[in-house]
Design a protein around this motif. Sequence first.
Motif, mmCIF file in Angstrom:
data_model
loop_
_atom_site.group_PDB
_atom_site.id
_atom_site.type_symbol
_atom_site.label_atom_id
_atom_site.label_comp_id
_atom_site.label_asym_id
_atom_site.label_seq_id
_atom_site.Cartn_x
_atom_site.Cartn_y
_atom_site.Cartn_z
ATOM 1 N N GLU A 23 60.562 54.196 19.902
ATOM 2 C CA GLU A 23 60.088 56.337 20.401
ATOM 3 C C GLU A 23 60.483 56.138 21.068
ATOM 4 O OE1 GLU A 23 60.026 59.299 18.256
ATOM 5 O OE2 GLU A 23 62.372 58.307 17.384
ATOM 6 N N VAL A 24 59.092 55.053 21.759
ATOM 7 C CA VAL A 24 58.672 54.985 23.016
ATOM 8 C C VAL A 24 59.192 55.575 24.507
ATOM 9 C CG1 VAL A 24 56.169 53.871 25.111
ATOM 10 C CG2 VAL A 24 56.705 54.019 23.115
ATOM 11 N N GLY A 25 60.368 54.841 24.458
ATOM 12 C CA GLY A 25 60.990 55.038 25.898
ATOM 13 C C GLY A 25 62.447 56.690 25.689
ATOM 14 N N LEU A 26 62.604 56.866 24.124
ATOM 15 C CA LEU A 26 63.041 58.164 23.917
ATOM 16 C C LEU A 26 62.443 59.965 24.129
ATOM 17 C CD1 LEU A 26 64.088 57.351 20.284
ATOM 18 C CD2 LEU A 26 65.935 57.284 22.552
ATOM 19 N N LEU A 27 60.896 58.828 23.666
ATOM 20 C CA LEU A 27 59.676 60.130 24.101
ATOM 21 C C LEU A 27 60.259 60.157 26.143
ATOM 22 C CD1 LEU A 27 57.805 62.106 22.745
ATOM 23 C CD2 LEU A 27 56.194 59.907 23.692
ATOM 24 N N ARG A 28 59.824 59.264 26.389
ATOM 25 C CA ARG A 28 59.499 58.378 28.179
ATOM 26 C C ARG A 28 61.105 59.673 28.603
ATOM 27 N NH1 ARG A 28 58.486 53.583 28.819
ATOM 28 N NH2 ARG A 28 61.021 53.960 28.777
ATOM 29 N N ARG A 29 61.984 59.601 27.796
ATOM 30 C CA ARG A 29 63.291 60.232 28.670
ATOM 31 C C ARG A 29 63.599 61.928 28.810
ATOM 32 N NH1 ARG A 29 65.114 55.189 27.147
ATOM 33 N NH2 ARG A 29 66.133 55.895 25.135
ATOM 34 N N ALA A 30 62.772 61.879 26.666
ATOM 35 C CA ALA A 30 62.733 63.290 26.657
ATOM 36 C C ALA A 30 61.563 64.366 27.363
ATOM 37 C CB ALA A 30 61.895 63.532 24.675
ATOM 38 N N ALA A 31 60.200 63.557 27.876
ATOM 39 C CA ALA A 31 59.366 64.159 28.837
ATOM 40 C C ALA A 31 60.560 64.220 30.110
ATOM 41 C CB ALA A 31 58.127 63.420 28.620
ATOM 42 N N ALA A 32 60.739 63.079 31.153
ATOM 43 C CA ALA A 32 61.306 63.477 31.839
ATOM 44 C C ALA A 32 62.399 64.609 32.244
ATOM 45 C CB ALA A 32 62.149 62.549 32.341
ATOM 46 N N LYS A 33 63.561 64.436 31.138
ATOM 47 C CA LYS A 33 64.588 65.785 30.541
ATOM 48 C C LYS A 33 63.817 67.682 31.024
ATOM 49 C CE LYS A 33 68.261 67.025 27.971
ATOM 50 N NZ LYS A 33 69.214 67.515 26.788
ATOM 51 N N GLN A 34 62.810 67.131 30.122
ATOM 52 C CA GLN A 34 61.930 68.498 30.067
ATOM 53 C C GLN A 34 61.266 68.908 31.285
ATOM 54 O OE1 GLN A 34 61.378 70.789 27.207
ATOM 55 N NE2 GLN A 34 61.207 71.652 29.040
ATOM 56 N N LEU A 35 60.515 68.187 32.044
ATOM 57 C CA LEU A 35 59.795 68.311 33.947
ATOM 58 C C LEU A 35 61.116 68.881 34.275
ATOM 59 C CD1 LEU A 35 57.264 65.667 33.446
ATOM 60 C CD2 LEU A 35 56.952 68.007 33.229
ATOM 61 N N SER A 36 62.225 68.048 35.087
ATOM 62 C CA SER A 36 63.454 68.460 35.401
ATOM 63 C C SER A 36 64.608 69.373 34.775
ATOM 64 C CB SER A 36 65.069 67.212 35.088
ATOM 65 O OG SER A 36 64.947 65.839 35.292
ATOM 66 N N GLN A 37 63.901 70.511 33.552
ATOM 67 C CA GLN A 37 64.676 71.034 32.769
ATOM 68 C C GLN A 37 63.299 72.298 33.621
ATOM 69 O OE1 GLN A 37 64.900 71.930 28.540
ATOM 70 N NE2 GLN A 37 67.302 70.587 29.191
ATOM 71 N N TRP A 38 62.101 72.369 33.723
ATOM 72 C CA TRP A 38 61.274 73.117 34.319
ATOM 73 C C TRP A 38 60.533 73.260 36.067
ATOM 74 C CZ3 TRP A 38 56.937 71.845 31.080
ATOM 75 C CH2 TRP A 38 56.765 71.982 29.959
ATOM 76 N N GLY A 39 62.134 72.302 36.348
ATOM 77 C CA GLY A 39 62.101 72.537 37.621
ATOM 78 C C GLY A 39 60.887 71.950 38.842
ATOM 79 N N ILE A 40 60.424 71.121 38.139
ATOM 80 C CA ILE A 40 59.171 69.796 38.385
ATOM 81 C C ILE A 40 59.445 68.592 38.865
ATOM 82 C CG2 ILE A 40 57.755 71.326 38.455
ATOM 83 C CD1 ILE A 40 56.637 70.711 35.977
ATOM 84 N N PRO A 41 60.840 67.988 39.167
ATOM 85 C CA PRO A 41 60.735 66.801 38.993
ATOM 86 C C PRO A 41 60.460 65.888 39.768
ATOM 87 C CG PRO A 41 62.663 67.728 40.595
ATOM 88 C CD PRO A 41 61.796 68.481 40.259
ATOM 89 N N ALA A 42 59.378 65.812 40.247
ATOM 90 C CA ALA A 42 57.815 65.491 41.062
ATOM 91 C C ALA A 42 56.972 65.232 40.758
ATOM 92 C CB ALA A 42 57.754 66.561 42.066
ATOM 93 N N ALA A 43 56.565 64.947 39.269
ATOM 94 C CA ALA A 43 55.986 64.932 38.737
ATOM 95 C C ALA A 43 56.723 63.752 36.951
ATOM 96 C CB ALA A 43 55.230 66.159 37.946
ATOM 97 N N VAL A 44 58.162 63.542 37.060
ATOM 98 C CA VAL A 44 57.764 62.859 35.480
ATOM 99 C C VAL A 44 57.855 61.135 36.455
ATOM 100 C CG1 VAL A 44 61.136 61.658 36.072
ATOM 101 C CG2 VAL A 44 60.901 64.179 36.191
ATOM 102 N N GLU A 45 58.156 60.755 37.667
ATOM 103 C CA GLU A 45 57.573 59.564 37.453
ATOM 104 C C GLU A 45 56.057 59.280 36.646
ATOM 105 O OE1 GLU A 45 56.450 55.527 40.911
ATOM 106 O OE2 GLU A 45 57.826 58.024 41.723
#
Length: 208
Positions: A23-45
């Motif tokens: 689940e860790v990888g899935l959770l990480r990807r879900a968080a990255a996708k959500q931040l991209s949808q919010w328009g803050i890709p700078a916070a993804v890393e």
Amino acid sequence: MSGHEVIEPRLRCVLPFEAVPLEVGLLRRAAAKQLSQWGIPAAVEEAELLVTELATNVIKHVGEGVAATLVLEWRDGRLRVEMHDRSEAFPAASPGSWGDECGRGLHLLAALSAAWGTALTAAGKSVWCEVAVDSMGMCRRIERAAEALERYGSAVVPPPHGRYARMRLEDAAVALIADLLHWTAACGGDPDGVLDQAQVRYEGEVAA
């Protein structure tokens, strides 16, 4: 993992999950996708690293298979990452705990975050951290890296002083990268792939 709500003037996402390595990888990807949808890709890393560390900590120190919840909240230029679980035992990092795996993880958490802490909840506890994202993000990342290396280096090489300070910090950087690759492998990831991605991202940011 599912479910999110938007509450103005803040954005909030709630992701329940089962604390197992898969689940860790899935959770990480879900968080990255959500931040991209919010328009803050700078916070993804930073968010991916924090989510991985917090979720892995639940697996190791609360129990594999337990129910946990990741909460992401974006407000006023800050991303807040919260990990909720049903244990009331707080993690602790002492100044000399770099040699301990949990202690090292908490120091990494502190180095990546503008602020972090723990709190009791009705169902257990939460461990939270905040990441500030602004136009000075790159400078902040370099400052955080220097601070982390100075703290980390004290455990793997003698403290940097005098003319050899830069060389000793470079030795600490190599040791930290090697430890992160070991950690990636231990979590079921691909160390070579992570190293390649980091190099590509670095080269892209330098070119930009």
